[in-house]
Design a protein around this motif. Structure first.
Motif, PDB file in Angstrom:
ATOM      1  N   LEU A  66      -5.864  -8.478   4.931  1.00 34.95           N
ATOM      2  CA  LEU A  66      -5.161  -9.100   3.795  1.00 34.95           C
ATOM      3  C   LEU A  66      -6.073  -9.746   2.810  1.00 34.95           C
ATOM      4  O   LEU A  66      -6.843 -10.788   3.386  1.00 34.95           O
ATOM      5  N   VAL A  67      -6.241  -9.453   1.604  1.00 39.53           N
ATOM      6  CA  VAL A  67      -7.171  -9.985   0.868  1.00 39.53           C
ATOM      7  C   VAL A  67      -6.360 -10.921  -0.341  1.00 39.53           C
ATOM      8  O   VAL A  67      -5.623 -10.519  -0.832  1.00 39.53           O
ATOM      9  N   PHE A  68      -6.736 -12.256  -0.201  1.00 36.86           N
ATOM     10  CA  PHE A  68      -6.338 -13.244  -1.004  1.00 36.86           C
ATOM     11  C   PHE A  68      -7.099 -13.215  -2.337  1.00 36.86           C
ATOM     12  O   PHE A  68      -8.381 -13.724  -2.038  1.00 36.86           O
ATOM     13  N   ALA A  69      -6.552 -12.843  -3.479  1.00 36.38           N
ATOM     14  CA  ALA A  69      -7.684 -12.819  -4.549  1.00 36.38           C
ATOM     15  C   ALA A  69      -6.816 -12.676  -5.854  1.00 36.38           C
ATOM     16  O   ALA A  69      -5.650 -11.907  -6.068  1.00 36.38           O
ATOM     17  N   THR A  70      -7.445 -13.375  -7.032  1.00 30.22           N
ATOM     18  CA  THR A  70      -6.743 -12.835  -8.193  1.00 30.22           C
ATOM     19  C   THR A  70      -7.823 -12.440  -9.402  1.00 30.22           C
ATOM     20  O   THR A  70      -8.616 -13.052  -9.870  1.00 30.22           O
ATOM     21  N   PRO A  71      -8.199 -11.166  -9.445  1.00 26.93           N
ATOM     22  CA  PRO A  71      -8.937 -10.704 -10.303  1.00 26.93           C
ATOM     23  C   PRO A  71      -9.290 -11.162 -11.691  1.00 26.93           C
ATOM     24  O   PRO A  71     -10.321 -11.407 -12.153  1.00 26.93           O
ATOM     25  N   GLN A  72      -8.141 -11.235 -12.355  1.00 27.91           N
ATOM     26  CA  GLN A  72      -8.343 -11.636 -13.752  1.00 27.91           C
ATOM     27  C   GLN A  72      -8.320 -13.339 -13.743  1.00 27.91           C
ATOM     28  O   GLN A  72      -8.912 -13.640 -14.911  1.00 27.91           O
ATOM     29  N   PHE A 113      -3.988  -2.006   4.214  1.00 28.44           N
ATOM     30  CA  PHE A 113      -4.935  -2.679   3.284  1.00 28.44           C
ATOM     31  C   PHE A 113      -3.857  -3.613   2.355  1.00 28.44           C
ATOM     32  O   PHE A 113      -2.865  -2.844   1.433  1.00 28.44           O
ATOM     33  N   ILE A 114      -3.831  -4.706   2.137  1.00 27.70           N
ATOM     34  CA  ILE A 114      -2.722  -5.453   1.304  1.00 27.70           C
ATOM     35  C   ILE A 114      -3.651  -6.544   0.339  1.00 27.70           C
ATOM     36  O   ILE A 114      -4.360  -7.158   1.052  1.00 27.70           O
ATOM     37  N   HIS A 115      -3.326  -6.229  -0.740  1.00 31.82           N
ATOM     38  CA  HIS A 115      -3.834  -7.483  -1.885  1.00 31.82           C
ATOM     39  C   HIS A 115      -2.827  -8.520  -2.115  1.00 31.82           C
ATOM     40  O   HIS A 115      -1.864  -7.959  -2.684  1.00 31.82           O
ATOM     41  N   MET A 116      -3.050  -9.678  -1.845  1.00 30.45           N
ATOM     42  CA  MET A 116      -2.039 -10.541  -2.358  1.00 30.45           C
ATOM     43  C   MET A 116      -2.552 -11.593  -3.396  1.00 30.45           C
ATOM     44  O   MET A 116      -3.651 -12.123  -3.169  1.00 30.45           O
ATOM     45  N   GLU A 117      -1.863 -11.593  -4.492  1.00 29.93           N
ATOM     46  CA  GLU A 117      -2.301 -12.677  -5.664  1.00 29.93           C
ATOM     47  C   GLU A 117      -2.362 -14.173  -5.451  1.00 29.93           C
ATOM     48  O   GLU A 117      -1.412 -14.435  -4.554  1.00 29.93           O
ATOM     49  N   ILE A 118      -2.758 -14.935  -6.247  1.00 32.15           N
ATOM     50  CA  ILE A 118      -2.610 -16.266  -5.927  1.00 32.15           C
ATOM     51  C   ILE A 118      -1.709 -17.065  -6.550  1.00 32.15           C
ATOM     52  O   ILE A 118      -1.028 -18.149  -5.825  1.00 32.15           O
ATOM     53  N   TYR A 119      -1.341 -17.104  -7.823  1.00 36.55           N
ATOM     54  CA  TYR A 119      -0.486 -17.791  -8.784  1.00 36.55           C
ATOM     55  C   TYR A 119       1.049 -17.145  -9.037  1.00 36.55           C
ATOM     56  O   TYR A 119       0.899 -15.935  -9.077  1.00 36.55           O
ATOM     57  N   ALA A 159     -12.643  -3.880  -1.154  1.00 32.20           N
ATOM     58  CA  ALA A 159     -11.767  -3.735  -0.428  1.00 32.20           C
ATOM     59  C   ALA A 159     -10.853  -2.409  -0.436  1.00 32.20           C
ATOM     60  O   ALA A 159     -10.615  -1.537   0.389  1.00 32.20           O
ATOM     61  N   LEU A 160     -10.821  -1.952  -1.881  1.00 37.18           N
ATOM     62  CA  LEU A 160     -10.036  -0.703  -2.003  1.00 37.18           C
ATOM     63  C   LEU A 160     -10.988   0.461  -1.690  1.00 37.18           C
ATOM     64  O   LEU A 160     -10.662   1.502  -1.056  1.00 37.18           O
ATOM     65  N   GLN A 161     -12.447   0.307  -1.893  1.00 39.10           N
ATOM     66  CA  GLN A 161     -13.238   1.337  -1.526  1.00 39.10           C
ATOM     67  C   GLN A 161     -13.494   1.416   0.136  1.00 39.10           C
ATOM     68  O   GLN A 161     -13.492   2.596   0.512  1.00 39.10           O
ATOM     69  N   LEU A 162     -13.231   0.369   0.721  1.00 39.12           N
ATOM     70  CA  LEU A 162     -13.212   0.536   2.286  1.00 39.12           C
ATOM     71  C   LEU A 162     -11.921   1.049   2.608  1.00 39.12           C
ATOM     72  O   LEU A 162     -12.014   2.000   3.696  1.00 39.12           O
ATOM     73  N   GLU A 163     -10.918   0.936   1.873  1.00 42.70           N
ATOM     74  CA  GLU A 163      -9.495   1.443   2.392  1.00 42.70           C
ATOM     75  C   GLU A 163      -9.694   2.944   2.382  1.00 42.70           C
ATOM     76  O   GLU A 163      -9.148   3.682   3.038  1.00 42.70           O
ATOM     77  N   ALA A 164     -10.656   3.558   1.277  1.00 44.05           N
ATOM     78  CA  ALA A 164     -10.569   5.087   1.110  1.00 44.05           C
ATOM     79  C   ALA A 164     -11.350   5.435   2.386  1.00 44.05           C
ATOM     80  O   ALA A 164     -11.058   6.690   2.527  1.00 44.05           O
ATOM     81  N   SER A 165     -12.133   4.942   2.969  1.00 42.09           N
ATOM     82  CA  SER A 165     -13.243   5.427   3.894  1.00 42.09           C
ATOM     83  C   SER A 165     -12.288   5.233   5.491  1.00 42.09           C
ATOM     84  O   SER A 165     -12.875   5.660   6.233  1.00 42.09           O
ATOM     85  N   HIS A 166     -11.297   4.529   5.251  1.00 44.17           N
ATOM     86  CA  HIS A 166     -10.626   3.911   6.824  1.00 44.17           C
ATOM     87  C   HIS A 166      -9.044   3.990   6.361  1.00 44.17           C
ATOM     88  O   HIS A 166      -8.520   3.006   6.767  1.00 44.17           O
ATOM     89  N   PRO A 167      -8.582   4.977   5.846  1.00 41.83           N
ATOM     90  CA  PRO A 167      -6.989   5.078   5.396  1.00 41.83           C
ATOM     91  C   PRO A 167      -6.207   4.999   6.807  1.00 41.83           C
ATOM     92  O   PRO A 167      -5.229   4.325   6.380  1.00 41.83           O
ATOM     93  N   ASP A 168      -6.734   5.272   7.878  1.00 39.59           N
ATOM     94  CA  ASP A 168      -5.715   5.182   8.885  1.00 39.59           C
ATOM     95  C   ASP A 168      -6.012   4.096  10.015  1.00 39.59           C
ATOM     96  O   ASP A 168      -5.225   3.821  10.722  1.00 39.59           O
ATOM     97  N   ASP A 169      -6.842   3.363   9.500  1.00 33.87           N
ATOM     98  CA  ASP A 169      -7.290   2.130  10.606  1.00 33.87           C
ATOM     99  C   ASP A 169      -6.541   0.996  10.270  1.00 33.87           C
ATOM    100  O   ASP A 169      -6.489   0.260  11.245  1.00 33.87           O
ATOM    101  N   ALA A 170      -6.212   0.638   9.137  1.00 30.16           N
ATOM    102  CA  ALA A 170      -5.502  -0.356   8.842  1.00 30.16           C
ATOM    103  C   ALA A 170      -4.647  -0.359   7.703  1.00 30.16           C
ATOM    104  O   ALA A 170      -4.761   0.490   6.912  1.00 30.16           O
TER     105      ALA A 170
END
Length: 341
Positions: free
Chosen positions: A247-253, A280-286, A267-278
């Motif tokens: 679970l990634v809390f981040a706001t790129p812009q 992957f969720i990105h959560m914005e801040i505002y 995180a997106l790159q790691l998801e591609a190499s571990h698609p079945d291990d977990a």
């Protein structure tokens, strides 16, 4: 959109904002030395410097920071901390170094020292390791590509604070063949007895995270990354306790420290190499991706004083690892292994 589960708003917005502003201020002080872009001309972030070894740096041996500093040339780099939550014991202390032209220094061997504010014997050296934020081209967002100030690397040291209090953190860096002093920008490091942010071993707060389905496919409503990532397919509340979650809390812009874009790409790159291990969720801040509208309730549920943060949760719903601030893919993969065994 589903209502959040077990969340409550910050008591007052200023209380929530203060630590965040203090952390950002450290970077802004480092970037205010001269009127040019912070780190914009430095391309060394992908080249690892020689590893720092404690034997190559002065031992504290009961000296104060002032005594250590007096032996070194003046006018060295500025140290900008990338963490705000510190407790007694071992802490992951991420930081950046900036030179007097406001460019990020990413090719130095560095060790940290600390001492209580007001004087006293220093502790150290604590060698720092270099962590790259680079990703392969197919995973780099336009958000990062078009931001000359996006962070490229981070230094990390493990600092062992003995007790709560305020501490000055001081760095010695090897630039070329000489050692130079790097002084901390911004307020002192504050070590607190109680950390409100969920920690390793704690049950993860059960929150709903908005999904692609919740916004009728318009992922830009819940993701400021350009283009939006695919880390919005599942709701955290639906998968927590059933499988591991990153679970990634981040706001790129909107991330003032320029770190959120790079870590979401990682995180997106790691998801591609571990698609079945977990999951992957990105959560914005505002709320509504607007700073003026305050923090999303999910941020309040985790009591986050800064961004970005990543929590890796095991299949039992307990936090296996957490990282504040910038991190490398190597660090995130190691965190994932703690959840998957």
């Amino acid at each position: 959109m589903k209502p959040p589960v077990s969340v409550r708003a910050f008591p007052t917005l200023p209380r929530a904002v203060t630590p965040r502003r203090s952390l950002i201020a450290a970077v802004l002080v480092a970037c205010a030395l001269v009127p040019t872009g912070c780190g914009g001309d430095d391309d060394s972030g992908d080249s690892a410097p020689p590893p720092a070894r404690a034997a190559d740096f002065p031992k504290a041996n009961g000296k104060t920071l002032a005594q250590l500093r007096s032996k070194l040339p003046q006018g060295g780099p500025v140290l900008a901390p990338a963490v705000s939550v510190l407790v007694p014991g071992t802490n992951r202390f991420g930081f950046g170094l900036f030179d007097r032209s406001r460019a990020q220094i990413a090719d130095a061997a560095v060790s940290l020292y600390f001492a209580p504010i007001g004087g006293g014997p220093a502790e150290g050296p604590f060698p720092a390791r270099y962590e790259s934020l680079a990703v392969r081209p197919q995973f780099q967002s336009k958000t990062v590509q078009q931001d000359p100030d996006a962070a490229k690397s981070v230094y990390v040291a493990d600092l062992d604070f003995p007790k709560p209090g305020k501490y000055e953190v001081f760095a010695i860096a090897r630039l070329g063949k000489r050692l130079v002093a790097a002084t901390q920008a911004g307020p002192p490091a504050t070590v607190v007895a109680h950390d409100p942010v969920p920690n390793v071993g704690d049950p993860a707060p059960r929150i709903h995270t908005p999904t692609k389905a919740d916004v009728a496919g318009d992922v830009s409503k819940i993701d400021t990354r350009v283009p939006p990532s695919d880390m919005h397919d599942v709701d955290f509340a639906d998968v927590v306790g059933k499988k591991p979650v990153v679970l990634v809390f981040a706001t790129p812009q909107l991330c003032q420290s320029r770190v959120c874009g790079p870590v979401v790409d990682l995180a997106l790159q790691l998801e591609a190499s571990h698609p079945d291990d977990a999951a992957f969720i990105h959560m914005e801040i505002y709320n509504d991706n607007s700073i003026d509208k305050g923090f999303r309730p999910q941020v309040a549920a985790f009591h986050l004083p800064s961004e970005p943060w990543v929590f890796v949760v095991d299949k039992k719903g307990k936090i296996a690892a957490r990282i504040e601030g910038a991190f490398s893919e190597r660090e995130l993969e190691a965190a994932l292994k703690k959840a998957t065994g």
